[in-house]
Design an enzyme around this catalytic site. Sequence first.
Site, short mmCIF file in Angstrom:
data_model
loop_
_atom_site.label_atom_id
_atom_site.label_comp_id
_atom_site.label_asym_id
_atom_site.label_seq_id
_atom_site.Cartn_x
_atom_site.Cartn_y
_atom_site.Cartn_z
CB ALA A 63 -0.88 -0.01 1.25
N GLY A 106 0.47 -5.21 0.62
CA GLY A 106 -0.64 -5.21 -0.34
C GLY A 106 -0.23 -5.79 -1.67
CD GLU A 109 -2.77 -7.78 2.15
OE1 GLU A 109 -2.31 -6.63 2.00
OE2 GLU A 109 -3.56 -8.07 3.05
CD GLU A 129 1.15 -6.17 5.39
OE1 GLU A 129 1.95 -7.06 5.74
OE2 GLU A 129 0.47 -6.24 4.34
N1 T1G Z 1 4.63 3.41 0.11
C1 T1G Z 1 5.09 4.65 -0.18
N2 T1G Z 1 6.39 4.92 -0.47
C2 T1G Z 1 7.24 3.87 -0.46
C3 T1G Z 1 6.82 2.55 -0.16
C4 T1G Z 1 5.45 2.35 0.13
N3 T1G Z 1 4.96 1.12 0.38
N4 T1G Z 1 7.92 1.75 -0.22
C5 T1G Z 1 8.96 2.53 -0.55
N5 T1G Z 1 8.56 3.80 -0.69
C6 T1G Z 1 9.38 4.94 -1.09
C7 T1G Z 1 10.44 5.27 -0.04
O1 T1G Z 1 9.90 6.11 0.95
C8 T1G Z 1 11.48 5.95 -0.90
O2 T1G Z 1 11.01 7.28 -1.14
C9 T1G Z 1 11.41 5.19 -2.22
O3 T1G Z 1 10.12 4.56 -2.24
C10 T1G Z 1 12.48 4.13 -2.36
O4 T1G Z 1 12.38 3.33 -1.17
C11 T1G Z 1 -2.77 -2.81 2.87
C12 T1G Z 1 -1.23 -2.17 4.97
C13 T1G Z 1 10.25 -1.76 -1.36
C14 T1G Z 1 12.15 -2.95 -0.25
O5 T1G Z 1 6.24 -2.18 4.03
O6 T1G Z 1 10.52 -2.12 2.24
O7 T1G Z 1 0.81 -2.85 2.17
O8 T1G Z 1 12.94 8.49 -0.08
O9 T1G Z 1 14.71 3.81 -0.41
O10 T1G Z 1 16.00 0.43 -0.65
O11 T1G Z 1 -2.07 -4.87 3.72
O12 T1G Z 1 11.12 0.59 0.14
O13 T1G Z 1 12.88 8.08 -2.56
O14 T1G Z 1 11.26 9.71 -1.49
O15 T1G Z 1 13.34 1.95 0.63
O16 T1G Z 1 15.09 -0.13 -3.00
C15 T1G Z 1 3.80 -2.79 3.04
C16 T1G Z 1 8.08 -0.80 2.37
C17 T1G Z 1 3.08 -1.49 3.18
C18 T1G Z 1 7.32 -2.05 1.92
C19 T1G Z 1 12.55 -0.91 -1.64
N6 T1G Z 1 4.99 -2.63 2.23
N7 T1G Z 1 9.16 -0.48 1.46
O17 T1G Z 1 13.75 -0.63 -0.94
O18 T1G Z 1 14.18 1.76 -1.75
S1 T1G Z 1 1.65 -1.59 4.22
C20 T1G Z 1 6.15 -2.29 2.83
C21 T1G Z 1 10.33 -1.17 1.49
C22 T1G Z 1 0.59 -2.57 3.31
C23 T1G Z 1 -1.58 -3.70 3.09
C24 T1G Z 1 -0.58 -3.11 4.03
C25 T1G Z 1 11.41 -0.71 0.56
C26 T1G Z 1 11.56 -1.62 -0.67
P1 T1G Z 1 12.09 8.47 -1.33
P2 T1G Z 1 13.71 2.72 -0.56
P3 T1G Z 1 14.85 0.33 -1.61
#
Ligand code: T1G
Length: 690
Positions: A63, A106, A109, A129
């Site tokens: 998400a 997500g 999912e 999450e």
């Molecule tokens: N949403 C918004 N921005 C995100 C994002 C996300 N999910 N993931 C990364 N970014 C942005 C981050 O802030 C950065 O921005 C840029 O992307 C590069 O990220 C409904 C509730 C995917 C492994 O927890 O683990 O889904 O600083 O530097 O090292 O059930 O990002 O460039 O402006 O980390 O290559 C679940 C979180 C969400 C994944 C990539 N998903 N992200 O790593 O790049 S909750 C996560 C990561 C959800 C549902 C539930 C990592 C990455 P900026 P980065 P990276």
Amino acid sequence: MSEFIKSSRDGGVAVITIDNPPVNALSPGVPEGLRDAIQAEAARSDVQAIVVTGAGKTFIAGADIKEFAKIRAGERPRLSLNPVANAIEDCPKPVVMAVHGTVLGGGLEIAMAGHYRVAAPATKLGQPEVKLGLIPGIGGTQRLPRLVGVAKAAEMCAFGEPIAAAEAQTLGLVDRIAGADLLADAVDFARSVRGVPRPRTRDRVEKLGAASLDALRQQVRRRLRGQEAPLAAIEAVEAAARLPFDEGIEFERILFEQCLHGSQSKALIHVFFGERAVGKVPGLPAGTPGEVREAAVIGFGTMGQGIAMAFANAGIPVSVRDNSDQALARGMEEIRGRYQGAVAKGKLDTAELERRVARITPLGSIAEADLVIEAVDEDRARKRVVFSAIDQEAKPGAILATNTSSLSIDDLASATNRPREVIGLHFFSPAQVMRLLEIVRGRRTAGETVAAALQLAKRLGKTGVVVGDAPGFAGNRIYHAYRREACLLAEEGTPPEAIDAALTEFGMAMGPLAVGDLAGLDVGWKIRRAHADLRLDGGRYPQIEDLMCERGWFGQKTGSGWYVYTEGQTPIPNPAVLELLGAMDGLRRVASAGEIVSRTMAALVNEAAKVLDEGIAARPVDVDIIFVTGYGFPAWRGGPLHYADEWGLTAILDQVRQRHAGSDAVWTPAPLLERLVKQGQTFSEFRAEL
Ligand code: T1G
């Protein structure tokens, strides 16, 4: 058609590509666009199957985390995406998810709402999450157990750790591992399932046998102490085994909403973005920073070895020097031993062990190194001699770094002819493990040097935070204020183990007194003597640790400090220290756990406010990330200043003023704290314009 979604056709197979850089997050418009595209393609008579894939480096990575703050603030309704997942699952033609990169939250999912999954070999799949204080909210707790079983699903959702594609295939989460061309293989797979009944994940109940999750709950309570979301995730997955799908989805929604509106999710999302924000330092030169392709470490003690390992682990060749051949030989043995330990735990294979050891060259030349870091004894004269020598030998433009934890960068820079290339890289022990890297900027350190250090931190897999050059920099100075109160509480009569217990219960990884034993009480003793001139007239300073050091009680390294350490036994409070404390003058009383926490935290916050006011740390988020990544502060409390905002700055200032009134100059209220309270502001609003 949504701006994020593109559709094409390949011989009866529709290909739908999601394109929402940088990680194909499910931002508003993406899930709806995907649903509409799938429905539109399914309605075409020339389409018999559908493949969904992601553009760029990854399939959907979750998400859009930025949206949660807006939902919490009521700026945006929380639109459940379950209808989108159900629409995909109910598609009358087979939907094959072609996944690569990090299929998380997500993203997984949505992939599970598809009928099949084809994964590129290096794909990682998970439900992380809980690391944001949430649980899966688009049916993950209900579909994942249907594919991999309740026990495995509960473990994946509780710890949030991703699994590799191969394991996912073995478990039944992935149907095929692709070759070099993921899309071609996914289209080929889609062709093979045209016209066969599509297995809706919600209908696959064969793996839903109830499983005992008590052991998992105990593991979570121990390893993720204090966190609420992991236990909620287990509850939701467990419900999949006893509730019909739609009731399970409703149960998940209730638990998700509870987590979303809880303080832990707000704190953990603050840390997620904070860890990325600290690397964005205003005012640095544009353009690509200089890359460290080759490094050198001078001084091969524990810290030097750890730093060399950090470079080797990141694939950077590193020469190592020491004035003792025995130290070099011993150091290489110890490094090999640490890697062999990782192999024994299955964290490393022997081929990678050899590659990493081969990157470390004893007595190698430093003439080609892009960065030379010294990690010799914490002795000013010795470090100045080393700096002067490496300044002569290192190539023009090479960065000269110091791992000092307390000496002035400016002073060390003055021993060289290249002050613009001198910087502090304050690693935390063990340097190959701890994520924090304090990047200490001297007054003459060039912006290019700072930018190169930040890039190096990311390359090393560390969180680099830029701080100013002043005694203790930011982390140690603030942590010292917190430990001072812990020592004074012990001198006033509170049992040391009660102090540590109160703070570990609060969520600190270790109690402050036990940390002293771990780091070595002699380290602080040496720094206190070197900086005795910084003590405030009228300030109260604890004596106990000086008394302990005078007796050679340095902590774990000498077998006793605050605690007595006996091989194979749980450390016990040191009776000799209790005797020393009992003989001290003054008021004897036992503080409650609540007072221990509020007093030590108020001291920490007050000192942090002074550090911010002096510009040694630029932003409150820098202090939060320093403490979460380097000092064991619980991430689910967001870091000290996020926690202070939640606690209330007025209450903190009252506590500070009360103690200051008790004639302790160290408790002088920080001007910033007084300003924020007066203006009715919080730390999160401080210098927000940065
Ligand atoms: N949403 C918004 N921005 C995100 C994002 C996300 N999910 N993931 C990364 N970014 C942005 C981050 O802030 C950065 O921005 C840029 O992307 C590069 O990220 C409904 C509730 C995917 C492994 O927890 O683990 O889904 O600083 O530097 O090292 O059930 O990002 O460039 O402006 O980390 O290559 C679940 C979180 C969400 C994944 C990539 N998903 N992200 O790593 O790049 S909750 C996560 C990561 C959800 C549902 C539930 C990592 C990455 P900026 P980065 P990276």
